[in-house]
Design an enzyme around this catalytic site. Structure first.
Site, PDB file in Angstrom:
ATOM      1  N   GLU A 267      -4.849   3.801   6.098  1.00  8.93           N
ATOM      2  CA  GLU A 267      -4.525   3.588   4.682  1.00  8.93           C
ATOM      3  C   GLU A 267      -5.084   4.722   3.824  1.00  8.93           C
ATOM      4  OE1 GLU A 267      -6.662   1.711   1.458  1.00  8.93           O
ATOM      5  OE2 GLU A 267      -5.689  -0.154   2.087  1.00  8.93           O
TER       6      GLU A 267
ATOM      7  N   SER B 110     -10.744  -0.507   2.991  1.00 13.09           N
ATOM      8  CA  SER B 110      -9.994  -0.652   4.249  1.00 13.09           C
ATOM      9  C   SER B 110      -9.541   0.720   4.722  1.00 13.09           C
ATOM     10  CB  SER B 110      -8.754  -1.520   4.039  1.00 13.09           C
ATOM     11  OG  SER B 110      -9.105  -2.805   3.625  1.00 13.09           O
TER      12      SER B 110
ATOM     13  N   ARG C 253       0.833  -1.218   0.000  1.00 19.75           N
ATOM     14  CA  ARG C 253       0.000   0.000   0.000  1.00 19.75           C
ATOM     15  C   ARG C 253       0.866   1.267   0.000  1.00 19.75           C
ATOM     16  NH1 ARG C 253      -3.049  -3.649  -0.892  1.00 19.75           N
ATOM     17  NH2 ARG C 253      -5.181  -3.885  -0.137  1.00 19.75           N
TER      18      ARG C 253
END
Ligand code: FAD
Ligand code: EPU
Length: 335
Positions: free
Chosen positions: A331, A235, A161
Site C-alpha cells: 500500500e 498498513s 486505497r
C-alpha cells in the site's frame, strides 16, 4: 527555505535517512509556481506528512513540502455543508475542527496521520468510512501547464486505497485543496468492528460524533504504533481482494479466516491475519520488523534503511503466497 543535499529523515514517518538533491516548501500558489519553475528538469516529489512513503534510496530530484493552509465553508443548507481545506492542513486537526463545528461524516477517520491533500491520493479510509463517501471535489495544479483543474468524485476514480492520481495521472498534479460534503445531522456509523464495544467500555449508549472520534482514537492507539516514537507508515500492504473460490479454499483449513464482501462479487481478506498465520507477527530482522500488535504494520526500530524494510516486505509477500496462494500488494508508496 530551500536546501540542497537535504536529509529527508524529518519528512517521512518511517524515519529513513536518505537525501534529496533539493528540498523546498510552498505555502501559497505563487510559491508553488516559483518552485516548479526553479526546479524544472528535476524529478519532483510532493510530500505532506510523509506517512505513506518508503524511501529505498536517495531521491535524485526535488522534494516539495506542501504547506498550503486554509479552511472555508463553500456553501451550506439546513442539513449539509461543503467545507474546503487547504491541502497542507493536518488531516486529524481538520477532522477535529469539523467535529467541533458539528459537521458529521469524517469522525470515523480520526487520527489518520498526514495531510488533507494526500487524503484523496489513496482514498484514505478507516472504521467503515472512506474519503469517497464524503468527497465533493478537489482543486489541483497541473504541473505541465500551471493551470488549476477541478476534479469531482467520478474524475478521481476512487477505489479501495486507489485513485486516478496513483494511476493514470500519477506525478502530473499537485492537489491544492479538497472539499468535503458533510452533514449537520449526525448519522452515527458505529457498525465497524470494535467501535461498539469500545463505546460500551466508555459507558456510552447514545454516542455523539465526538464520542465516535474518541472511540476510534482509543482503538487506533491500542494497536497502531505512534510514528513519533516508532517509525512506520501504517498498513504496509492492502487487504487483498480475491475470488470467492480462493476464500473457500482458505476457509476449508481455516474457518476462522476474516473475510468481507468487496467489489463485484469478490471478497476481501485480512492481510494482517494472513501475515500473522505465516509467523511473521512480532518478528524482528536487524533494526526493522513486523509490529507486535498489528501484523500489517512494518516498523523501523531505528537506523533501518528503506531497502531493508522493502526486503522484509518481499519476504512476507513470499511467505503469504506460499502458504495461502494470495499475492499481497504494497500500500505504501515506494521510492
Ligand atoms: P505523504 O506520505 O506525504 O504522501 C503520500 C503520497 O501522496 C506520495 O506519493 C506523495 O507524493 C503524494 N502526495 C501527498 N500530498 C500530495 C499533494 N498535495 N498533491 C499531490 N500528491 C501528493 N491510511 C488510511 O487510508 N487509513 C488509515 O487508517 C491509516 N492509518 C495510518 C496509521 C499510521 C500510524 C500511519 C503512519 C499511516 C496511516 N495511514 C492510513 C496512511 C497515511 O496516513 C495516509 O495515506 C495519508 O493520507 C498520507 O498523508 P501524507 O500527507 O503523510 O502523505
Ligand atoms: N488481524 C489479525 N492479526 C493482525 C492484524 C489483524 O488477525 O495482526 C485481523 C483482525 O483480528 C481483524 C482483521 O484482521 O479480524 C482486520 O483487522 P483491523 O480491523 O485491525 O483492520 P485491518 O484490515 O488490519 C484496515 C486498514 C487500516 C484501517 C483499519 C480500520 C487496510 C490496508 N488497512 O486494517 O488502515 O485503519 O482497517 O478500518 O485497509 C492504513 O491504511 O494504513 C491503515 C492503518
Amino acid at each position: 527555505m530551500a536546501a540542497t543535499n537535504c536529509s529527508l529523515k524529518p519528512y517521512n514517518t518511517f524515519g529513513i535517512d536518505v537525501q534529496a538533491k533539493a528540498f523546498d516548501r510552498f505555502s501559497n500558489l505563487e510559491e508553488l509556481s516559483a518552485c516548479i519553475n526553479t526546479y524544472k528538469g528535476l524529478e519532483l516529489l510532493i510530500v505532506g506528512g510523509g506517512s505513506n512513503i518508503l524511501f529505498t534510496k536517495d531521491f535524485d530530484g526535488v522534494v516539495l513540502k506542501n504547506e498550503l493552509k486554509g479552511f472555508e465553508v463553500l456553501s451550506e443548507t439546513d442539513t449539509t455543508v461543503i467545507v474546503q481545506a487547504g491541502a497542507g492542513e493536518n488531516w486529524h486537526e481538520f477532522v477535529l475542527k469539523c467535529i467541533d463545528l458539528g459537521y458529521a461524516g469524517i469522525e470515523n477517520m480520526s487520527l489518520i496521520p498526514g495531510s488533507v491533500g494526500a487524503s484523496p491520493m489513496q482514498n484514505i479510509g478507516a472504521y467503515g468510512v472512506e474519503i469517497k463517501d464524503v468527497f465533493h471535489s478537489l482543486k489541483a495544479y497541473h504541473i505541465a501547464s500551471g493551470e488549476i483543474h477541478t476534479f469531482d468524485a467520478a474524475a478521481c476514480e476512487f477505489g479501495y486505497r486507489e485513485s486516478v492520481f496513483k494511476r493514470a495521472l500519477k506525478g502530473q498534479y499537485v492537489i491544492i485543496s479538497v472539499a468535503f460534503q458533510l452533514s449537520k445531522i449526525a448519522a452515527i456509523n458505529k457498525n465497524y468492528g470494535a467501535i461498539e464495544s469500545q463505546l460500551e467500555s466508555m459507558g456510552i449508549s447514545q454516542p455523539s460524533i465526538k464520542d465516535i472520534s474518541n472511540a476510534v482514537i482509543a482503538i487506533r492507539s491500542s494497536k497502531l504504533p505512534d510514528p513519533k516514537t516508532l517509525g512506520n507508515a501504517g498498513s504496509f500492504f492492502k487487504n487483498p481482494v480475491v475470488d470467492q473460490q480462493l476464500v473457500d479454499r482458505i476457509l476449508e483449513n481455516h474457518p476462522e479466516a476474516p473475510n468481507y464482501p468487496a467489489e463485484t462479487g469478490k471478497r476481501k481478506l485480512a492481510a494482517g491475519w494472513l501475515i500473522e498465520q505465516t509467523g511473521w507477527k512480532g518478528k524482528t530482522i536487524g533494526t526493522c520488523g513486523v509490529h507486535t500488535l498489528q501484523a500489517l504494520v512494518l516498523v523501523n526500530y531505528g537506523g533501518s534503511t528503506g531497502q531493508q524494510i522493502y526486503d522484509l516486505s518481499s519476504q512476507i509477500i513470499a511467505s503469504v503466497k506460499e502458504k495461502f496462494g494470495v499475492t499481497l500488494e504494497r500500500e505504501v508508496n515506494i521510492l
